[in-house]
Design a protein around this motif. Sequence first.
Motif, PDB file in Angstrom:
ATOM      1  N   GLN A   1       0.829  -1.207   0.000  1.00 50.80           N
ATOM      2  CA  GLN A   1       0.000   0.000   0.000  1.00 50.80           C
ATOM      3  C   GLN A   1       0.862   1.256   0.000  1.00 50.80           C
ATOM      4  O   GLN A   1       0.551   2.237  -0.668  1.00 50.80           O
ATOM      5  CB  GLN A   1      -0.920  -0.012   1.227  1.00 50.80           C
ATOM      6  N   GLY A   2       1.952   1.227   0.771  1.00 50.98           N
ATOM      7  CA  GLY A   2       2.861   2.380   0.786  1.00 50.98           C
ATOM      8  C   GLY A   2       3.462   2.635  -0.586  1.00 50.98           C
ATOM      9  O   GLY A   2       3.576   3.783  -1.019  1.00 50.98           O
ATOM     10  N   ALA A   3       3.847   1.551  -1.282  1.00 50.04           N
ATOM     11  CA  ALA A   3       4.401   1.713  -2.632  1.00 50.04           C
ATOM     12  C   ALA A   3       3.358   2.280  -3.579  1.00 50.04           C
ATOM     13  O   ALA A   3       3.657   3.131  -4.431  1.00 50.04           O
ATOM     14  CB  ALA A   3       4.910   0.359  -3.142  1.00 50.04           C
ATOM     15  N   ASP A   4       2.091   1.818  -3.455  1.00 49.95           N
ATOM     16  CA  ASP A   4       1.007   2.356  -4.292  1.00 49.95           C
ATOM     17  C   ASP A   4       0.802   3.849  -4.025  1.00 49.95           C
ATOM     18  O   ASP A   4       0.576   4.634  -4.954  1.00 49.95           O
ATOM     19  CB  ASP A   4      -0.297   1.595  -4.018  1.00 49.95           C
ATOM     20  N   ILE A   5       0.874   4.235  -2.750  1.00 50.06           N
ATOM     21  CA  ILE A   5       0.698   5.655  -2.407  1.00 50.06           C
ATOM     22  C   ILE A   5       1.819   6.487  -3.022  1.00 50.06           C
ATOM     23  O   ILE A   5       1.585   7.584  -3.563  1.00 50.06           O
ATOM     24  CB  ILE A   5       0.650   5.831  -0.876  1.00 50.06           C
ATOM     25  N   LEU A   6       3.057   5.982  -2.943  1.00 49.56           N
ATOM     26  CA  LEU A   6       4.184   6.705  -3.537  1.00 49.56           C
ATOM     27  C   LEU A   6       4.006   6.857  -5.047  1.00 49.56           C
ATOM     28  O   LEU A   6       4.273   7.927  -5.611  1.00 49.56           O
ATOM     29  CB  LEU A   6       5.492   5.970  -3.233  1.00 49.56           C
ATOM     30  N   ARG A   7       3.543   5.782  -5.702  1.00 55.97           N
ATOM     31  CA  ARG A   7       3.309   5.874  -7.146  1.00 55.97           C
ATOM     32  C   ARG A   7       2.213   6.884  -7.453  1.00 55.97           C
ATOM     33  O   ARG A   7       2.313   7.659  -8.407  1.00 55.97           O
ATOM     34  CB  ARG A   7       2.944   4.489  -7.703  1.00 55.97           C
ATOM     35  N   SER A   8       1.146   6.889  -6.638  1.00 54.87           N
ATOM     36  CA  SER A   8       0.055   7.840  -6.853  1.00 54.87           C
ATOM     37  C   SER A   8       0.526   9.273  -6.653  1.00 54.87           C
ATOM     38  O   SER A   8       0.190  10.167  -7.440  1.00 54.87           O
ATOM     39  CB  SER A   8      -1.103   7.521  -5.893  1.00 54.87           C
ATOM     40  N   LEU A   9       1.323   9.506  -5.610  1.00 57.45           N
ATOM     41  CA  LEU A   9       1.837  10.857  -5.356  1.00 57.45           C
ATOM     42  C   LEU A   9       2.746  11.318  -6.486  1.00 57.45           C
ATOM     43  O   LEU A   9       2.716  12.494  -6.876  1.00 57.45           O
ATOM     44  CB  LEU A   9       2.594  10.882  -4.028  1.00 57.45           C
ATOM     45  N   ARG A  10       3.533  10.412  -7.007  1.00 56.40           N
ATOM     46  CA  ARG A  10       4.410  10.779  -8.118  1.00 56.40           C
ATOM     47  C   ARG A  10       3.588  11.168  -9.346  1.00 56.40           C
ATOM     48  O   ARG A  10       3.892  12.138 -10.042  1.00 56.40           O
ATOM     49  CB  ARG A  10       5.358   9.632  -8.449  1.00 56.40           C
ATOM     50  N   GLY A  11       2.519  10.393  -9.622  1.00 60.16           N
ATOM     51  CA  GLY A  11       1.644  10.732 -10.755  1.00 60.16           C
ATOM     52  C   GLY A  11       0.990  12.085 -10.571  1.00 60.16           C
ATOM     53  O   GLY A  11       0.886  12.880 -11.521  1.00 60.16           O
ATOM     54  N   GLN A  12       0.524  12.368  -9.345  1.00 57.39           N
ATOM     55  CA  GLN A  12      -0.088  13.669  -9.080  1.00 57.39           C
ATOM     56  C   GLN A  12       0.914  14.801  -9.243  1.00 57.39           C
ATOM     57  O   GLN A  12       0.582  15.875  -9.745  1.00 57.39           O
ATOM     58  CB  GLN A  12      -0.682  13.678  -7.673  1.00 57.39           C
ATOM     59  N   ARG A  13       2.153  14.565  -8.814  1.00 55.84           N
ATOM     60  CA  ARG A  13       3.168  15.606  -8.970  1.00 55.84           C
ATOM     61  C   ARG A  13       3.428  15.885 -10.450  1.00 55.84           C
ATOM     62  O   ARG A  13       3.570  17.047 -10.853  1.00 55.84           O
ATOM     63  CB  ARG A  13       4.464  15.164  -8.292  1.00 55.84           C
ATOM     64  N   GLU A  14       3.465  14.834 -11.268  1.00 58.68           N
ATOM     65  CA  GLU A  14       3.667  15.033 -12.700  1.00 58.68           C
ATOM     66  C   GLU A  14       2.502  15.824 -13.305  1.00 58.68           C
ATOM     67  O   GLU A  14       2.710  16.692 -14.157  1.00 58.68           O
ATOM     68  CB  GLU A  14       3.803  13.680 -13.398  1.00 58.68           C
ATOM     69  N   GLN A  15       1.267  15.532 -12.866  1.00 59.84           N
ATOM     70  CA  GLN A  15       0.121  16.287 -13.373  1.00 59.84           C
ATOM     71  C   GLN A  15       0.210  17.757 -12.984  1.00 59.84           C
ATOM     72  O   GLN A  15      -0.088  18.653 -13.782  1.00 59.84           O
ATOM     73  CB  GLN A  15      -1.175  15.671 -12.831  1.00 59.84           C
ATOM     74  N   ILE A  16       0.624  18.024 -11.735  1.00 57.56           N
ATOM     75  CA  ILE A  16       0.756  19.416 -11.283  1.00 57.56           C
ATOM     76  C   ILE A  16       1.828  20.139 -12.089  1.00 57.56           C
ATOM     77  O   ILE A  16       1.659  21.306 -12.486  1.00 57.56           O
ATOM     78  CB  ILE A  16       1.075  19.455  -9.776  1.00 57.56           C
ATOM     79  N   GLU A  17       2.943  19.447 -12.347  1.00 55.22           N
ATOM     80  CA  GLU A  17       4.015  20.077 -13.126  1.00 55.22           C
ATOM     81  C   GLU A  17       3.545  20.361 -14.547  1.00 55.22           C
ATOM     82  O   GLU A  17       3.861  21.421 -15.108  1.00 55.22           O
ATOM     83  CB  GLU A  17       5.240  19.160 -13.139  1.00 55.22           C
ATOM     84  N   ASN A  18       2.781  19.435 -15.136  1.00 53.05           N
ATOM     85  CA  ASN A  18       2.255  19.673 -16.490  1.00 53.05           C
ATOM     86  C   ASN A  18       1.295  20.857 -16.502  1.00 53.05           C
ATOM     87  O   ASN A  18       1.314  21.681 -17.425  1.00 53.05           O
ATOM     88  CB  ASN A  18       1.554  18.417 -17.008  1.00 53.05           C
ATOM     89  N   ALA A  19       0.426  20.939 -15.470  1.00 54.93           N
ATOM     90  CA  ALA A  19      -0.508  22.061 -15.390  1.00 54.93           C
ATOM     91  C   ALA A  19       0.241  23.377 -15.225  1.00 54.93           C
ATOM     92  O   ALA A  19      -0.130  24.400 -15.819  1.00 54.93           O
ATOM     93  CB  ALA A  19      -1.476  21.850 -14.222  1.00 54.93           C
ATOM     94  N   ARG A  20       1.296  23.379 -14.426  1.00 58.29           N
ATOM     95  CA  ARG A  20       2.089  24.592 -14.234  1.00 58.29           C
ATOM     96  C   ARG A  20       2.746  25.028 -15.542  1.00 58.29           C
ATOM     97  O   ARG A  20       2.749  26.219 -15.878  1.00 58.29           O
ATOM     98  CB  ARG A  20       3.160  24.341 -13.173  1.00 58.29           C
ATOM     99  N   ASP A  21       3.277  24.057 -16.303  1.00 54.74           N
ATOM    100  CA  ASP A  21       3.884  24.399 -17.594  1.00 54.74           C
ATOM    101  C   ASP A  21       2.841  24.982 -18.544  1.00 54.74           C
ATOM    102  O   ASP A  21       3.120  25.933 -19.292  1.00 54.74           O
ATOM    103  CB  ASP A  21       4.517  23.153 -18.217  1.00 54.74           C
ATOM    104  N   THR A  22       1.630  24.400 -18.521  1.00 56.23           N
ATOM    105  CA  THR A  22       0.560  24.917 -19.387  1.00 56.23           C
ATOM    106  C   THR A  22       0.195  26.346 -19.009  1.00 56.23           C
ATOM    107  O   THR A  22      -0.009  27.206 -19.880  1.00 56.23           O
ATOM    108  CB  THR A  22      -0.671  24.011 -19.278  1.00 56.23           C
ATOM    109  N   LEU A  23       0.109  26.615 -17.700  1.00 56.97           N
ATOM    110  CA  LEU A  23      -0.209  27.969 -17.246  1.00 56.97           C
ATOM    111  C   LEU A  23       0.883  28.955 -17.639  1.00 56.97           C
ATOM    112  O   LEU A  23       0.595  30.101 -18.023  1.00 56.97           O
ATOM    113  CB  LEU A  23      -0.399  27.970 -15.728  1.00 56.97           C
ATOM    114  N   GLN A  24       2.133  28.546 -17.543  1.00 52.40           N
ATOM    115  CA  GLN A  24       3.222  29.429 -17.940  1.00 52.40           C
ATOM    116  C   GLN A  24       3.160  29.741 -19.434  1.00 52.40           C
ATOM    117  O   GLN A  24       3.392  30.877 -19.852  1.00 52.40           O
ATOM    118  CB  GLN A  24       4.561  28.782 -17.585  1.00 52.40           C
ATOM    119  N   THR A  25       2.829  28.705 -20.242  1.00 52.92           N
ATOM    120  CA  THR A  25       2.698  28.932 -21.684  1.00 52.92           C
ATOM    121  C   THR A  25       1.553  29.896 -21.981  1.00 52.92           C
ATOM    122  O   THR A  25       1.668  30.805 -22.813  1.00 52.92           O
ATOM    123  CB  THR A  25       2.461  27.600 -22.399  1.00 52.92           C
ATOM    124  N   ALA A  26       0.412  29.699 -21.276  1.00 55.45           N
ATOM    125  CA  ALA A  26      -0.736  30.586 -21.480  1.00 55.45           C
ATOM    126  C   ALA A  26      -0.413  32.016 -21.048  1.00 55.45           C
ATOM    127  O   ALA A  26      -0.800  32.990 -21.703  1.00 55.45           O
ATOM    128  CB  ALA A  26      -1.939  30.065 -20.698  1.00 55.45           C
TER     129      ALA A  26
END
Length: 224
Positions: free
Chosen positions: A154-179
Amino acid sequence: MDNSPGARFDEYEQDFKQLLQSTREKLEGDANDQRGEQKKAALRRVEIELDEADELVSQMEIEIQGIPTSVRSQYQSRVKTCKADLSRYKKLSKDMHAQLSRSDLLSRAGAPASSDEPYGSSDRTRLLAGTSILEDGTRRLQESQRIALETEEQGADILRSLRGQREQIENARDTLQTADSSIDRASGTLKKMIRRMYQQRVVTAAIIVILVLLIAIILWEKLH
């Protein structure tokens, strides 16, 4: 030296295999052939090596988080294989511990009371009670191990989920910077258009004034 996550994973996996090989040799050799205190010492060394191997598996799971998602699945499969091997040797070690404990209980039970009664009634009661306690302890250890493995997964699953969320946040931030950059460019273009519009108005007004003056001069000359 290669410091990439994949290289560190390979190093941990190699160390894990060496530890497991050493553990297997002890379980099939010293721990299986020796008796008494020598066997206990061999099993204690096996426990230490299994703990180190468990720590290496945890390190491999941490390294997986830094491996690109395109190849992460094959590393996860290798970790599962290592966990399965580790669980098998842990079970073998526990079984040998249980056998050693039963042997100790039997050796302490004493000589038989008679040919028809292999053990005295009190000794047999103590032996059965000790065996029951040992089996209960073994079941509890197995249950604790199962819970620990589930918690670890379960801990490994949580780490994978957090990593995915961080990647989504970084992508959203890049999109906002482009806009934001696009908005800045559009704002600059509008300001330039407004300045040109005012310039054209000034030029038009100047032309009108000049024309009015010319008409006035012509009329004045004709009238005089």
